[in-house]
Design an enzyme around this catalytic site. Sequence first.
Site: not given
Length: 432
Positions: A55, A57, A208, A211
């Site tokens: 995971h 970004h 996601h 969260e």
Amino acid sequence: MLIRNVTLPDGRTGLDVLVQAGRFAAIAPRLPAPEGVTVIEAEGQLLSPPFVDAHFHMDATLSYGLPRVNASGTLLEGIALWGELKPQLTQEALVERALQYCDWAVAKGLLAIRSHVDVCDDRLLAVEALLHVREKVKPYLDLQLVAFPQDGVLRSPTALANLKRALDMGVDVVGGIPHFERTMADGAQSVKILCELAAERGLRVDMHCDESDDPLSRHIETLAFHTQRLGLHGRVTGSHLTSMHSMDNYYVSKLLPLMREAGVHAIANPLINITLQGRHDTYPKRRGMTRVPELMAAGINVGFGHDCVMDPWYSLGSADMLEVAAMGLHVAQMTSQAQMRACFDAVTVNSAKILGLADHGIELGKPADFVLLQSRDPIEAIRLRATRLMVVRRGEVIARTPPAAASLALPGRPAQVDWRLRRAGAQPPSLE
């Protein structure tokens, strides 16, 4: 090449590993050296599969301070900051930062990354940039992309159309963020829409999910339901799941079997979860990371992700998945021998399973991708954030780092320090 006297993560020691034609050709004690091969003496050190980040970004990485620093350190300010930065993005800068991060990753033995890429910018600049990066790094790093509607697939008017465009362009995985939709009902509806889209296209899902510190954020239950309904077993992942940290135990006792039956994977992001969660608490302050040992004990595959490196949400990081494993170990209090080894698995084989990397692992016939670590076992590797002495892809050395060492000038003490623990049977120090 022939690597002599290695230790493998499963505990086998004293093995030689022969690599020929880019694949593992033999794994056994005292192998004969074929003519012309390079022989490397490993001296009992750990030969590991490459690290895998489940995971990340990459579209935001290394953008720390642009357009300004996250003063509160919160998730929501990070999202707002990213919104401010998006209009200023250029493909050239995105590509440059991503390639620099991939260089860091290779040097750390991280050869597979699943990166979410925001699709809420109608220009899809980040999508185009990371598709270019994926092709550029393909010879040495597996980059898997998730179409991620950062602003909510229903909340952002063009997000669903953009997400479909991104998939048409070649993005690999369907993403989502149900807890960021306007209502819980919209969040549940977004999960349904996105899972059906993935089923229709034969793709994986990585959302996601929850969260949040809110124990009533329960979209993982909906995700498990639609996974089961659509037959997506083994292809769906819930990332973060931090609300589970705050849920009552009775509800979790129902939730875990639902996830296991659906074959849903889970990803914790230890560095970021404990940094961003619990921000509204005074004391006691919640850690925020999901229930990793309980998930594992329930038979659910759990991987760890780095999530962020020097971006609007996190100001630190260096592509070191051993740092991620170490933080996960500490936060989850996973200190038994088996649990510490499970944390090593969470940044190697478990995360490879999430990405669907069938060729990952040190087995006969598989591609010769591995990392030689300056440690004797996975626990020592985590403790020392072990130096990556050699990183190999398809039988070719693509990175080297000199062994970590320090010189001492102390009377009666060794000239050099080795942070690996002295093993039983080693020569004891002189008492004279």
